[in-house]
Design a protein around this motif. Structure first.
Motif, PDB file in Angstrom:
ATOM      1  N   ILE A  50       0.839  -1.207   0.000  1.00  0.00           N
ATOM      2  CA  ILE A  50       0.000   0.000   0.000  1.00  0.00           C
ATOM      3  C   ILE A  50       0.872   1.255   0.000  1.00  0.00           C
ATOM      4  CG2 ILE A  50      -1.612   1.349   1.397  1.00  0.00           C
ATOM      5  CD1 ILE A  50      -2.874  -1.383   2.212  1.00  0.00           C
ATOM      6  N   ALA A  51       1.926   1.264   0.817  1.00  0.00           N
ATOM      7  CA  ALA A  51       2.811   2.426   0.863  1.00  0.00           C
ATOM      8  C   ALA A  51       3.498   2.634  -0.485  1.00  0.00           C
ATOM      9  CB  ALA A  51       3.843   2.266   1.981  1.00  0.00           C
ATOM     10  N   GLU A  52       3.960   1.560  -1.084  1.00  0.00           N
ATOM     11  CA  GLU A  52       4.606   1.663  -2.398  1.00  0.00           C
ATOM     12  C   GLU A  52       3.628   2.154  -3.459  1.00  0.00           C
ATOM     13  OE1 GLU A  52       7.454   1.502  -5.405  1.00  0.00           O
ATOM     14  OE2 GLU A  52       7.686   1.458  -3.237  1.00  0.00           O
ATOM     15  N   PHE A  53       2.435   1.600  -3.429  1.00  0.00           N
ATOM     16  CA  PHE A  53       1.377   1.977  -4.376  1.00  0.00           C
ATOM     17  C   PHE A  53       1.061   3.470  -4.249  1.00  0.00           C
ATOM     18  CE2 PHE A  53      -3.227   2.369  -5.221  1.00  0.00           C
ATOM     19  CZ  PHE A  53      -3.285   1.854  -6.508  1.00  0.00           C
ATOM     20  N   GLY A  54       0.854   3.926  -3.036  1.00  0.00           N
ATOM     21  CA  GLY A  54       0.552   5.337  -2.811  1.00  0.00           C
ATOM     22  C   GLY A  54       1.718   6.238  -3.190  1.00  0.00           C
ATOM     23  N   ALA A  55       2.925   5.830  -2.823  1.00  0.00           N
ATOM     24  CA  ALA A  55       4.103   6.638  -3.131  1.00  0.00           C
ATOM     25  C   ALA A  55       4.303   6.763  -4.640  1.00  0.00           C
ATOM     26  CB  ALA A  55       5.341   6.041  -2.473  1.00  0.00           C
ATOM     27  N   GLN A  56       4.065   5.693  -5.371  1.00  0.00           N
ATOM     28  CA  GLN A  56       4.217   5.758  -6.823  1.00  0.00           C
ATOM     29  C   GLN A  56       3.192   6.700  -7.446  1.00  0.00           C
ATOM     30  OE1 GLN A  56       6.596   4.707  -8.770  1.00  0.00           O
ATOM     31  NE2 GLN A  56       7.686   3.745  -7.083  1.00  0.00           N
ATOM     32  N   LEU A  57       1.963   6.653  -6.951  1.00  0.00           N
ATOM     33  CA  LEU A  57       0.947   7.581  -7.467  1.00  0.00           C
ATOM     34  C   LEU A  57       1.331   9.029  -7.167  1.00  0.00           C
ATOM     35  CD1 LEU A  57      -2.574   6.035  -6.783  1.00  0.00           C
ATOM     36  CD2 LEU A  57      -1.582   6.677  -8.966  1.00  0.00           C
ATOM     37  N   ILE A  58       1.801   9.262  -5.962  1.00  0.00           N
ATOM     38  CA  ILE A  58       2.206  10.618  -5.582  1.00  0.00           C
ATOM     39  C   ILE A  58       3.407  11.063  -6.419  1.00  0.00           C
ATOM     40  CG2 ILE A  58       3.124  12.022  -3.692  1.00  0.00           C
ATOM     41  CD1 ILE A  58       1.438  10.182  -1.806  1.00  0.00           C
ATOM     42  N   ARG A  59       4.331  10.140  -6.656  1.00  0.00           N
ATOM     43  CA  ARG A  59       5.496  10.450  -7.483  1.00  0.00           C
ATOM     44  C   ARG A  59       5.063  10.766  -8.917  1.00  0.00           C
ATOM     45  NH1 ARG A  59       8.446   6.631  -5.450  1.00  0.00           N
ATOM     46  NH2 ARG A  59       9.452   7.946  -3.934  1.00  0.00           N
ATOM     47  N   ASP A  60       4.066  10.042  -9.421  1.00  0.00           N
ATOM     48  CA  ASP A  60       3.537  10.307 -10.760  1.00  0.00           C
ATOM     49  C   ASP A  60       2.910  11.690 -10.857  1.00  0.00           C
ATOM     50  OD1 ASP A  60       4.356   7.864 -11.727  1.00  0.00           O
ATOM     51  OD2 ASP A  60       2.399   6.900 -11.491  1.00  0.00           O
ATOM     52  N   ALA A  61       2.425  12.194  -9.729  1.00  0.00           N
ATOM     53  CA  ALA A  61       1.858  13.539  -9.700  1.00  0.00           C
ATOM     54  C   ALA A  61       2.945  14.601  -9.613  1.00  0.00           C
ATOM     55  CB  ALA A  61       0.894  13.677  -8.525  1.00  0.00           C
ATOM     56  N   GLY A  62       4.204  14.157  -9.549  1.00  0.00           N
ATOM     57  CA  GLY A  62       5.312  15.101  -9.513  1.00  0.00           C
ATOM     58  C   GLY A  62       5.702  15.553  -8.126  1.00  0.00           C
TER      59      GLY A  62
END
Length: 132
Positions: free
Chosen positions: A80-92
């Motif tokens: 879940i943390a990885e999933f959320g972090a990747q989405l946030i990273r995709d948002a820049g």
């Protein structure tokens, strides 16, 4: 949904996101989130099968249920943390993504402390002359 469908969905979404990113970045990001949610929901059945198999194996190995549940929670937090972090990273927002990853690691550490304590106690019990 099988893997070919998931990969195809990902490729189509990626092309659309690239096309939309310049003109409608908010729509592109919403498309990204929608695609990720669809993919996540499509793999839930597979995850259920994995947990069922792992539960069966834990029963056969006579693993304490509390330890098994804790390990499953740790795995869940990591994903879940990885999933959320990747989405946030995709948002820049890589700085915020790093903080989400740090929070995930801290939650994992908190859950792992009882298991680490049990392992250390078990090791100490094997040391001759140790009174514990």
């Amino acid at each position: 949904m099988n893997i070919i469908q998931i990969v195809s969905l990902g490729l189509v979404a990626a092309l659309l996101i690239i096309l939309l990113k310049e003109q409608k970045s908010s729509v592109a990001f919403l498309l990204l989130i929608f695609t990720v949610i669809v993919i996540f929901l499509s793999i839930l059945d597979q995850v259920k099968h994995i947990f069922t198999l792992l539960s069966y194996m834990a029963e056969q190995a006579d693993i304490e249920p509390i330890y098994f549940k804790t390990i499953l929670k740790i795995i869940g937090i990591a994903y879940i943390a990885e999933f959320g972090a990747q989405l946030i990273r995709d948002a820049g927002l890589s700085s915020l993504a790093s903080k989400v990853e740090l929070a995930g690691k801290l939650f994992i550490l908190m859950l792992a402390i009882p298991i680490l304590t049990a392992v250390i106690q078990t090791i100490l019990n094997f040391i001759p002359g140790h009174t514990g």
